[in-house]
Design an enzyme around this catalytic site. Sequence first.
Site, PDB file in Angstrom:
ATOM      1  N   ARG A  74      12.445  -3.640  32.608  1.00  0.00           N
ATOM      2  CA  ARG A  74      13.508  -3.117  31.741  1.00  0.00           C
ATOM      3  C   ARG A  74      14.890  -3.435  32.321  1.00  0.00           C
ATOM      4  O   ARG A  74      15.879  -3.445  31.607  1.00  0.00           O
ATOM      5  CB  ARG A  74      13.383  -1.597  31.590  1.00  0.00           C
ATOM      6  CG  ARG A  74      12.100  -1.150  30.890  1.00  0.00           C
ATOM      7  CD  ARG A  74      12.095   0.352  30.675  1.00  0.00           C
ATOM      8  NE  ARG A  74      10.780   0.824  30.223  1.00  0.00           N
ATOM      9  CZ  ARG A  74      10.576   2.048  29.720  1.00  0.00           C
ATOM     10  NH1 ARG A  74      11.580   2.913  29.611  1.00  0.00           N
ATOM     11  NH2 ARG A  74       9.376   2.429  29.328  1.00  0.00           N
TER      12      ARG A  74
ATOM     13  N   GLU B 133      10.271  -2.312  19.847  1.00  0.00           N
ATOM     14  CA  GLU B 133      11.116  -1.109  19.807  1.00  0.00           C
ATOM     15  C   GLU B 133      12.451  -1.374  20.487  1.00  0.00           C
ATOM     16  O   GLU B 133      12.534  -2.235  21.372  1.00  0.00           O
ATOM     17  CB  GLU B 133      10.393   0.013  20.558  1.00  0.00           C
ATOM     18  CG  GLU B 133      11.130   1.332  20.563  1.00  0.00           C
ATOM     19  CD  GLU B 133      10.637   2.279  21.654  1.00  0.00           C
ATOM     20  OE1 GLU B 133      10.268   1.814  22.747  1.00  0.00           O
ATOM     21  OE2 GLU B 133      10.624   3.496  21.398  1.00  0.00           O
TER      22      GLU B 133
END
Length: 481
Positions: free
Chosen positions: A98, A169
């Site tokens: 991330r 997402e």
Amino acid sequence: MKNKRLEADELEVQRQEVLKQWSTGAGVNLEEAVTYHKAMPAEKVFAAKLAKAKAEGATLAQPRGGTTLLQEQIDLLQYLQDEGGADFLPTTIDSLNRQNRYQEAEKVIEDSKKAGHSLRNGFPAVNYGVVACRRIIESVNLPCQVRHGTPDARLLAEITLAGGFTDFEGGGISNNIPYAKNVSLEETISNWQYVDRLVGLYEEQGVRINREPFGPLTGTLVPPCISHSVGVIEALLAAEQGVKNISLGYGQCGNLIQDIAAVRSLTELGEEYLAKFKYKGMMLTSVFHQWMGGFPQDESQAFGVISWGAVAAALAKATKVIVKTPHEALGIPSKEGIAAGIKATKQIINMVRNQALLNSEELEREKEGIKVETRAIVDKILELGDGDIAVGTVRGFQAGILDIPFAPSRYNAGKILPVRDAQGAVRFLDHGNLPFDKEVIEFHQERIAERGRIEGRDPSFQMVIDDIYSIGKGRLVAIGS
Ligand SMILES: CC[C@H]1O[C@@H](n2cnc3c(N)ncnc32)[C@H](O)[C@@H]1O
């Protein structure tokens, strides 16, 4: 940065740079990936299954879940499919991917292989690459979605989409402000224009990829109009890049009327703004996240919270519900714990499915109130951007016109303060610089004052603190403690 569809050459220049960020980028070939997707059976295409659920008024269940080792991720997803009865499957991405820290993620994989089990939460998809992602997809019979919180998700999107995932997402606001401290909105909005343009390219080749802005944001007492404003903005930004399938998300607050009003107003607002800007052929669905705040340690109480979220999702007729587990307050859940959360949720959905909630006028008022507040924010942002939603968003956050409670980002004003009223609905104790007119402000103040009278104490920050811990302590509204 402006809200304009990326030109092909502009995108191609960026793609060459992005695909070099890690060695696995070399495994991405768009034409080959389109062919791979087209061979995918329909029951594994996320948007197709969402559209069917929406048409039937069904609420489908999806857990979260990610592990370091590929075989463990496959075993986990097969278990959640076969034992848990999941309708959709996740792959929750690890914290290092991330943050684009692929070198460190490589080390975690090596150490996990030596240890014989996953050492960190989340699947490092970039490190594994396209072929490994396809092994995950081919090991199950359900649509799979990438779940994460990545300010620069360009390479993650390239690899996981080429790898067969059919839902992605996140967004330029929802994967920045609640997740990062020092990353500008200009940067993340343009990163996510790339992601959405990539999805647009797949769509133009006939491959449906669903996009889900991360609705819950900080997951702590986020008023519906705040998460709705972010969802509407990210839907508009995505539509401009050619995205056609969008799930708008919302994190449960806990008061049933407010939560149902929130879900119903969310897709109505999404349709309204997409139509306003003349985007055609959009397929919008809704996602309800079971309570994202602090959970009780006790597993039986945790099942109570999960079940209450299932009731709200089913009565609201949300297309999808994201499921929590009885281990929420303890740590990374076991696959048995994740499966238990799904089964409890589906039991409730099956029992509630045919019970129509009486359309009370309180529900209508809540829905109208959320729409008035959301329109006030989004329209002000459009005004600040002279009609450009991207420019307006940057300026709006600078001015506190849009403000997310308890967010770590220094680009967030952090002036608003939410608190529950006597029925547990989330109201504004301080509306900061949100562009609300007098009636709206007075409505919130009155509902909070009523709680103060009942509890015999002045509305204060202490109430906010009490509300943050209340569900974990077994209540919704912490009566003056
Ligand atoms: C968005 C944050 C939420 O994701 C969930 N989560 C994080 N890691 C996992 C995981 N490994 N398995 C299942 N659920 C998970 C958990 O509920 C957490 O509060």
